[in-house]
Design a protein around this motif. Sequence first.
Motif, PDB file in Angstrom:
ATOM      1  N   SER A   1     -65.535 -24.381  29.802  1.00 17.15           N
ATOM      2  CA  SER A   1     -65.561 -23.011  30.309  1.00 17.15           C
ATOM      3  C   SER A   1     -65.901 -22.929  31.788  1.00 17.15           C
ATOM      4  O   SER A   1     -66.565 -23.804  32.343  1.00 17.15           O
ATOM      5  CB  SER A   1     -66.590 -22.184  29.533  1.00 17.15           C
ATOM      6  OG  SER A   1     -66.226 -22.072  28.175  1.00 17.15           O
ATOM      7  N   ALA A   2     -65.444 -21.837  32.388  1.00 14.62           N
ATOM      8  CA  ALA A   2     -65.878 -21.418  33.715  1.00 14.62           C
ATOM      9  C   ALA A   2     -66.688 -20.144  33.560  1.00 14.62           C
ATOM     10  O   ALA A   2     -66.542 -19.418  32.570  1.00 14.62           O
ATOM     11  CB  ALA A   2     -64.682 -21.172  34.627  1.00 14.62           C
ATOM     12  N   ILE A   3     -67.553 -19.888  34.538  1.00 15.25           N
ATOM     13  CA  ILE A   3     -68.287 -18.627  34.550  1.00 15.25           C
ATOM     14  C   ILE A   3     -68.026 -17.918  35.872  1.00 15.25           C
ATOM     15  O   ILE A   3     -67.791 -18.555  36.899  1.00 15.25           O
ATOM     16  CB  ILE A   3     -69.807 -18.823  34.353  1.00 15.25           C
ATOM     17  CG1 ILE A   3     -70.402 -19.753  35.433  1.00 15.25           C
ATOM     18  CG2 ILE A   3     -70.096 -19.344  32.958  1.00 15.25           C
ATOM     19  CD1 ILE A   3     -71.923 -19.800  35.415  1.00 15.25           C
ATOM     20  N   ALA A   4     -68.059 -16.606  35.812  1.00 18.56           N
ATOM     21  CA  ALA A   4     -67.897 -15.789  37.012  1.00 18.56           C
ATOM     22  C   ALA A   4     -68.973 -14.720  37.021  1.00 18.56           C
ATOM     23  O   ALA A   4     -69.176 -14.030  36.015  1.00 18.56           O
ATOM     24  CB  ALA A   4     -66.509 -15.149  37.047  1.00 18.56           C
ATOM     25  N   LEU A   5     -69.676 -14.626  38.123  1.00 20.97           N
ATOM     26  CA  LEU A   5     -70.677 -13.583  38.321  1.00 20.97           C
ATOM     27  C   LEU A   5     -69.969 -12.400  38.964  1.00 20.97           C
ATOM     28  O   LEU A   5     -69.504 -12.482  40.108  1.00 20.97           O
ATOM     29  CB  LEU A   5     -71.803 -14.103  39.221  1.00 20.97           C
ATOM     30  CG  LEU A   5     -72.965 -13.148  39.512  1.00 20.97           C
ATOM     31  CD1 LEU A   5     -73.704 -12.777  38.236  1.00 20.97           C
ATOM     32  CD2 LEU A   5     -73.918 -13.788  40.520  1.00 20.97           C
ATOM     33  N   ILE A   6     -69.839 -11.313  38.206  1.00 20.27           N
ATOM     34  CA  ILE A   6     -69.012 -10.185  38.657  1.00 20.27           C
ATOM     35  C   ILE A   6     -69.755  -8.866  38.458  1.00 20.27           C
ATOM     36  O   ILE A   6     -70.748  -8.802  37.721  1.00 20.27           O
ATOM     37  CB  ILE A   6     -67.670 -10.123  37.895  1.00 20.27           C
ATOM     38  CG1 ILE A   6     -67.906  -9.855  36.399  1.00 20.27           C
ATOM     39  CG2 ILE A   6     -66.879 -11.420  38.080  1.00 20.27           C
ATOM     40  CD1 ILE A   6     -66.638  -9.593  35.604  1.00 20.27           C
ATOM     41  N   SER A   7     -69.256  -7.811  39.098  1.00 18.08           N
ATOM     42  CA  SER A   7     -69.814  -6.482  38.848  1.00 18.08           C
ATOM     43  C   SER A   7     -69.362  -6.010  37.472  1.00 18.08           C
ATOM     44  O   SER A   7     -68.263  -6.328  37.009  1.00 18.08           O
ATOM     45  CB  SER A   7     -69.355  -5.503  39.919  1.00 18.08           C
ATOM     46  OG  SER A   7     -67.967  -5.269  39.812  1.00 18.08           O
ATOM     47  N   VAL A   8     -70.230  -5.236  36.835  1.00 18.63           N
ATOM     48  CA  VAL A   8     -69.928  -4.737  35.497  1.00 18.63           C
ATOM     49  C   VAL A   8     -68.620  -3.953  35.488  1.00 18.63           C
ATOM     50  O   VAL A   8     -67.791  -4.099  34.585  1.00 18.63           O
ATOM     51  CB  VAL A   8     -71.093  -3.860  34.996  1.00 18.63           C
ATOM     52  CG1 VAL A   8     -70.720  -3.153  33.695  1.00 18.63           C
ATOM     53  CG2 VAL A   8     -72.347  -4.702  34.791  1.00 18.63           C
ATOM     54  N   LYS A   9     -68.407  -3.166  36.522  1.00 16.89           N
ATOM     55  CA  LYS A   9     -67.233  -2.294  36.544  1.00 16.89           C
ATOM     56  C   LYS A   9     -65.922  -3.047  36.752  1.00 16.89           C
ATOM     57  O   LYS A   9     -64.842  -2.487  36.540  1.00 16.89           O
ATOM     58  CB  LYS A   9     -67.390  -1.219  37.620  1.00 16.89           C
ATOM     59  CG  LYS A   9     -67.553  -1.743  39.015  1.00 16.89           C
ATOM     60  CD  LYS A   9     -67.877  -0.610  39.989  1.00 16.89           C
ATOM     61  CE  LYS A   9     -68.106  -1.124  41.406  1.00 16.89           C
ATOM     62  NZ  LYS A   9     -68.522  -0.043  42.317  1.00 16.89           N
ATOM     63  N   SER A  10     -65.997  -4.323  37.155  1.00 19.17           N
ATOM     64  CA  SER A  10     -64.763  -5.083  37.395  1.00 19.17           C
ATOM     65  C   SER A  10     -64.372  -5.981  36.224  1.00 19.17           C
ATOM     66  O   SER A  10     -63.399  -6.726  36.318  1.00 19.17           O
ATOM     67  CB  SER A  10     -64.903  -5.935  38.662  1.00 19.17           C
ATOM     68  OG  SER A  10     -65.840  -6.984  38.472  1.00 19.17           O
TER      69      SER A  10
END
Length: 386
Positions: free
Chosen positions: A342-351
Amino acid sequence: MSASIDASQVALAFEEHFGATPDGVWSAPGRVNLIGEHTDYNEGFVLPFAIDRAAAVAIRQRDDMTARLVSSFGDSEVVTVDLSTLSRDTMSGWTAYPLGVVWVLDQMGVAIGGFDLFLHSTVPSGAGLSSSAAIECAVATAFNELAAAGLSQNELVLVGQRAENEVVGAPTGILDQSASLLASDGHAVFLDCRTQESQLVPLDLAAAGLLILVVDTKVTHAHATGGYAARRASCELGAEVLGVKSLRDVSTADLPEASGLLDEETFRRVRHIVTENQRVLDTVQLLADAGPVAIGDLLTASHVSMRDDFEISCPELDLAVDTALAQGAVGARMTGGGFGGSAIALISVKSEAAVSAAILNAFATAGFTAPDIFAVSPAPGARKIS
């Protein structure tokens, strides 16, 4: 069963297979490693957090030396084992994880006796989210209580690691079991793998308007074979040539001198470990000073190091990371041992919807198998749930 563990459903499934109620149900979570990859067996630093996907075991003790095990995956056939003949050579398949823990406890003088066991897990297998450690930690927590063994959480970490190393045959460190056993809701676990000292680090994603998106590429990996062992051997060679106990003892300031002592490939392996240790320390500091929104560049730099220096990424992981970043992710990286997962991405909730759609589209365009994409939250560690 859904992604969340329902203890009553696990107990009911046990009854359906064994015709009796279990003595209890115990659960242990999978994990996402926020940062600090392959540093654990180099006595370095790691920063994982437990996720809200877990393994659960319902167990009932027996008055003989027979173990009967069944899971909610695979062919659902009950596997029967004579524990009096249990050895490392007689365990295989998924039952090697729970039986490996039983074998290790027996080696430590903890008498288990016979038992019936039903296993259910919502941690994807082969996704780099530590499905194996979740099983080991759930079983170790259960038998620690059932046998009144009185082992500490740190001792249970070593039980799980030993089962993984000596029975399953995967040369892993203590990262996975530590995350599963020591975790707390809303926190990451900052772990010193040399001293086994740990501290909880606040990881309040929701307050920052962020979430961590997991992209399970469906490219499965097996730590017991292939590149993982080769990378570990490279690290041991690097430490030997540099005259240190482990790569934990090499700093970024030592790298110019190290480059003249090591062959080019070994140097790149060493450089990843040394710089990754520093990234973990920097991430912990930034989380304390500025919160999770500040750590994105470190996550992305970690991926570049794993891709180029440690060479454990793959096209699917790179595509997931690159697409998330192109969609405005704060940071992104592959997570876990590599060679898939897996990869992880730290993103905004709205995106979340837009990033997920972009990744699905990118995989389809590239002709890759569609990934599973889901958000995770920092969750509590192993415990009895019923």
